[in-house]
Design a protein around this motif. Structure first.
Motif, PDB file in Angstrom:
ATOM      1  N   ARG A  55       0.584  -1.217  -0.040  1.00 56.08           N
ATOM      2  CA  ARG A  55      -0.051  -0.005  -0.160  1.00 56.08           C
ATOM      3  C   ARG A  55       0.770   1.202  -0.088  1.00 56.08           C
ATOM      4  NH1 ARG A  55      -5.006   0.880   0.051  1.00 56.08           N
ATOM      5  NH2 ARG A  55      -5.593  -1.224   0.566  1.00 56.08           N
ATOM      6  N   GLU A  56       1.825   1.193   0.879  1.00 55.01           N
ATOM      7  CA  GLU A  56       2.621   2.390   0.903  1.00 55.01           C
ATOM      8  C   GLU A  56       3.512   2.750  -0.530  1.00 55.01           C
ATOM      9  OE1 GLU A  56       7.040   3.796   2.925  1.00 55.01           O
ATOM     10  OE2 GLU A  56       5.336   2.933   4.286  1.00 55.01           O
ATOM     11  N   LEU A  57       3.830   1.605  -1.407  1.00 54.73           N
ATOM     12  CA  LEU A  57       4.338   1.968  -2.520  1.00 54.73           C
ATOM     13  C   LEU A  57       3.507   2.233  -3.751  1.00 54.73           C
ATOM     14  CD1 LEU A  57       7.364  -0.852  -2.688  1.00 54.73           C
ATOM     15  CD2 LEU A  57       7.413   1.780  -2.083  1.00 54.73           C
ATOM     16  N   ALA A  58       2.147   1.660  -3.589  1.00 52.23           N
ATOM     17  CA  ALA A  58       1.054   2.211  -4.074  1.00 52.23           C
ATOM     18  C   ALA A  58       0.702   3.380  -4.283  1.00 52.23           C
ATOM     19  CB  ALA A  58      -0.169   1.167  -3.930  1.00 52.23           C
ATOM     20  N   GLU A  59       0.872   4.220  -3.123  1.00 53.35           N
ATOM     21  CA  GLU A  59       0.596   5.443  -2.800  1.00 53.35           C
ATOM     22  C   GLU A  59       1.657   6.279  -3.494  1.00 53.35           C
ATOM     23  OE1 GLU A  59      -1.822   7.119  -1.511  1.00 53.35           O
ATOM     24  OE2 GLU A  59      -2.824   5.373  -1.285  1.00 53.35           O
ATOM     25  N   ASP A  60       2.988   5.946  -3.475  1.00 55.08           N
ATOM     26  CA  ASP A  60       3.916   6.594  -3.998  1.00 55.08           C
ATOM     27  C   ASP A  60       3.860   6.616  -5.502  1.00 55.08           C
ATOM     28  OD1 ASP A  60       5.281   7.143  -1.512  1.00 55.08           O
ATOM     29  OD2 ASP A  60       6.765   5.486  -1.926  1.00 55.08           O
ATOM     30  N   LEU A  88       8.521   4.941 -15.174  1.00 56.61           N
ATOM     31  CA  LEU A  88       8.450   4.751 -13.643  1.00 56.61           C
ATOM     32  C   LEU A  88       8.520   3.301 -13.389  1.00 56.61           C
ATOM     33  CD1 LEU A  88       5.555   7.496 -12.898  1.00 56.61           C
ATOM     34  CD2 LEU A  88       7.930   7.665 -12.821  1.00 56.61           C
ATOM     35  N   ALA A  89       9.115   2.713 -12.294  1.00 57.25           N
ATOM     36  CA  ALA A  89       9.316   1.464 -12.059  1.00 57.25           C
ATOM     37  C   ALA A  89       9.194   1.212 -10.752  1.00 57.25           C
ATOM     38  CB  ALA A  89      10.313   0.657 -12.691  1.00 57.25           C
ATOM     39  N   TRP A  90       8.676   0.133 -10.229  1.00 59.35           N
ATOM     40  CA  TRP A  90       8.639  -0.233  -8.530  1.00 59.35           C
ATOM     41  C   TRP A  90       8.960  -1.857  -8.551  1.00 59.35           C
ATOM     42  CZ3 TRP A  90       5.827   3.843 -10.111  1.00 59.35           C
ATOM     43  CH2 TRP A  90       5.932   4.963  -9.648  1.00 59.35           C
ATOM     44  N   PRO A  91       9.849  -2.216  -7.807  1.00 57.82           N
ATOM     45  CA  PRO A  91       9.995  -3.490  -7.331  1.00 57.82           C
ATOM     46  C   PRO A  91       8.629  -4.190  -6.961  1.00 57.82           C
ATOM     47  CG  PRO A  91      11.608  -2.417  -6.024  1.00 57.82           C
ATOM     48  CD  PRO A  91      10.714  -1.460  -6.660  1.00 57.82           C
ATOM     49  N   CYS A  92       8.302  -5.503  -7.792  1.00 57.56           N
ATOM     50  CA  CYS A  92       6.990  -6.081  -7.188  1.00 57.56           C
ATOM     51  C   CYS A  92       7.399  -7.704  -7.663  1.00 57.56           C
ATOM     52  CB  CYS A  92       5.855  -5.141  -7.817  1.00 57.56           C
ATOM     53  SG  CYS A  92       4.192  -6.043  -7.231  1.00 57.56           S
ATOM     54  N   PRO A  93       7.581  -8.483  -6.986  1.00 55.67           N
ATOM     55  CA  PRO A  93       7.560  -9.930  -7.483  1.00 55.67           C
ATOM     56  C   PRO A  93       6.175 -10.149  -7.789  1.00 55.67           C
ATOM     57  CG  PRO A  93       8.469  -9.407  -5.124  1.00 55.67           C
ATOM     58  CD  PRO A  93       7.956  -8.338  -5.664  1.00 55.67           C
ATOM     59  N   SER A  94       6.267 -11.245  -8.776  1.00 61.13           N
ATOM     60  CA  SER A  94       4.939 -11.699  -9.164  1.00 61.13           C
ATOM     61  C   SER A  94       4.169 -12.570  -8.115  1.00 61.13           C
ATOM     62  CB  SER A  94       5.143 -12.836 -10.315  1.00 61.13           C
ATOM     63  OG  SER A  94       5.802 -12.035 -11.380  1.00 61.13           O
ATOM     64  N   THR A  95       2.826 -12.380  -8.147  1.00 63.54           N
ATOM     65  CA  THR A  95       2.151 -13.067  -7.244  1.00 63.54           C
ATOM     66  C   THR A  95       1.195 -14.415  -7.339  1.00 63.54           C
ATOM     67  OG1 THR A  95       0.079 -11.663  -7.808  1.00 63.54           O
ATOM     68  CG2 THR A  95       1.430 -10.868  -6.183  1.00 63.54           C
TER      69      THR A  95
END
Length: 137
Positions: free
Chosen positions: A43-48, A130-137
């Motif tokens: 959630r914190e990174l989704a806000e960013d 833009l990019a954020w680390p997010c492993p596959s779910t």
């Protein structure tokens, strides 16, 4: 075209072409945040992501088409690939050099809150990546 109807959508990618107007940017920031949360971004990174994507879209609205003679369209792409969420905001406007008295904070905010951020400007438009680390779910 309503913002909830993508130009193209697959499991990991969303592409939207919308009018470069404030109401579209505001609605898209929420759509992108939900999309990121649905793919497992904390959630914190989704806000960013929401903040930085909105800043990029606001730059398109305010700066890419100031004379109103261009198409006034922005293309937003969201992809979940290679362990990252990647967002691009692209326009077909022209970069204007020099600071404006009513702006100048968008790019520093983008660079402060996105782990990876780049801006490419050409005579045929600007692309913010833009990019954020997010492993596959």
């Amino acid at each position: 075209m309503p913002i909830d109807e993508p130009v193209r959508a697959t499991t990991g990618e969303l592409i939207l072409e919308v009018a470069a107007v404030p109401a579209r940017a505001a609605a898209l920031r929420d759509l992108l945040a939900k999309w990121a949360l649905d793919r497992g971004l904390p959630r914190e990174l989704a806000e960013d992501l929401k903040l930085t994507a909105y800043e990029a879209m606001t730059n398109v609205v305010r700066h890419a088409y100031p004379d109103g003679t261009d198409a006034n369209v922005m293309t937003i792409t969201a992809a979940h690939e290679d362990g990252q969420l990647k967002i691009t905001v692209a326009d077909a406007g022209r970069w204007r050099d020099g600071r404006r008295p009513d702006g100048g904070r968008g790019l520093p905010i983008i660079r402060a809150f996105a782990p990876e951020a780049s801006v490419t400007s050409t005579p045929t438009g600007t692309i913010v990546r833009l990019a954020w680390p997010c492993p596959s779910t």
